[in-house]
Design a protein around this motif. Structure first.
Motif, mmCIF file in Angstrom:
data_model
loop_
_atom_site.group_PDB
_atom_site.id
_atom_site.type_symbol
_atom_site.label_atom_id
_atom_site.label_comp_id
_atom_site.label_asym_id
_atom_site.label_seq_id
_atom_site.Cartn_x
_atom_site.Cartn_y
_atom_site.Cartn_z
ATOM 1 N N HIS A 119 32.403 3.897 -13.004
ATOM 2 C CA HIS A 119 32.336 5.298 -13.434
ATOM 3 C C HIS A 119 33.266 5.536 -14.632
ATOM 4 O O HIS A 119 32.883 6.160 -15.614
ATOM 5 N N HIS A 123 32.538 6.616 -18.882
ATOM 6 C CA HIS A 123 33.229 7.591 -19.737
ATOM 7 C C HIS A 123 33.715 6.907 -21.024
ATOM 8 O O HIS A 123 33.711 7.526 -22.085
ATOM 9 N N CYS A 222 33.826 16.337 -14.750
ATOM 10 C CA CYS A 222 33.305 15.271 -13.894
ATOM 11 C C CYS A 222 33.839 15.455 -12.486
ATOM 12 O O CYS A 222 35.021 15.725 -12.298
ATOM 13 N N HIS A 226 37.555 8.000 -10.047
ATOM 14 C CA HIS A 226 37.926 7.137 -11.178
ATOM 15 C C HIS A 226 39.162 6.310 -10.875
ATOM 16 O O HIS A 226 39.980 6.697 -10.039
HETATM 17 ZN ZN LIG Z 1 31.844 11.186 -14.763
#
Ligand SMILES: [Zn+2]
Length: 257
Positions: A119, A123, A222, A226
């Protein structure tokens, strides 16, 4: 409503929780470390450990839906069924689960960590390819991001770009902005396919890069999980670039062998 512990701390591997509902949609807890499918990121898997030590394997996690099919604030943990034809509710009842039971919810950490690494890499791709995203899927084994663009992309250049951002060990910060601030800065939204996690008046944001404006690599709304630093991504490479349509280029990510 389920308290979303993973939003504040993506590194929480387990929590104790109380069962608040059991239905065909699965098992709802008052709080959880399990991320529900959304924003392109797959739902978590893991186990629920019961008070007597038995384990119920959770195969997937989804947001709850009301009678009209609208998402609710409940997070539903779906058990792995011995036979896919079995009713979820019947299976949970036969396992002796009931509302009010206290369980330990333990996420499959190895799987989740792969989702986190992918993920964050998607980005980084938004930084490397400054084009709007019109599709995203993040699974434990691969991730893909579709960009709305007509120019070709170079697989090796993108892999080198990712490696450089990983080597630079940029920190990540979870933040938030108000709905009004987001409306005033529409360029923050890089995805045409995933809606920002609105609802409470505040939108969660993920920022990659140090605190100074010149250190910023990427900032976007988002709701996903992460890694804390790009160094933790390790060896993620672009395995394929596909021309999905005349106006879409698909970038597929994988782990280097
Ligand atoms: Zn995201």
């Amino acid at each position: 409503m389920t308290q979303t512990l993973f939003r504040d701390d993506a590194y929480l591997r387990e929590c104790t929780a109380t069962i608040t509902a059991i239905s065909e949609q699965g098992l709802v807890l008052d709080r959880t470390v399990f991320y529900p499918l959304g924003g392109g990121q797959a739902g978590d898997a893991g186990v629920l450990v019961l008070a007597d030590g038995r384990e119920v394997v959770i195969a997937d996690t989804r947001k709850g839906k009301d009678d009209e099919g609208k998402f609710t604030e409940a997070i539903c943990h779906l058990p792995a069924l011995p036979d896919p034809a079995t009713s979820v509710l019947a299976f949970l009842m036969s396992a002796g689960l009931k509302t009010g039971d206290v369980v330990t919810a333990r996420v499959d950490w190895a799987r989740r960590h792969r989702l986190m690494r992918f993920h964050t890499t998607t980005h980084l791709l938004c930084h490397l390819v400054p084009q709007l995203v019109n599709g995203c899927s993040i699974t434990p084994d691969y991730a893909r991001l579709d960009f709305s663009m007509t120019d070709p992309l170079d697989k090796d250049l993108l892999t080198a770009g990712i490696a450089q951002l990983v080597a630079a060990a940029h920190p990540l910060m979870v933040g938030s902005i108000s709905d009004a601030e987001l409306d005033a800065n529409p360029a923050l939204v890089k995805s045409m396919s995933v809606q920002p996690p609105r609802g409470s008046g505040q939108v969660r944001t993920i920022r990659i890069g140090g605190p100074g404006p010149e250190q910023m690599i990427d900032l976007q709304p988002c709701g996903g999980t992460h890694v804390a630093n790009t160094a933790e991504i390790g060896a993620v490479i672009v395995t394929k670039i596909e021309k999905k349509s005349a106006t879409t280029r698909r970038v597929v990510l994988g782990f280097a062998a």
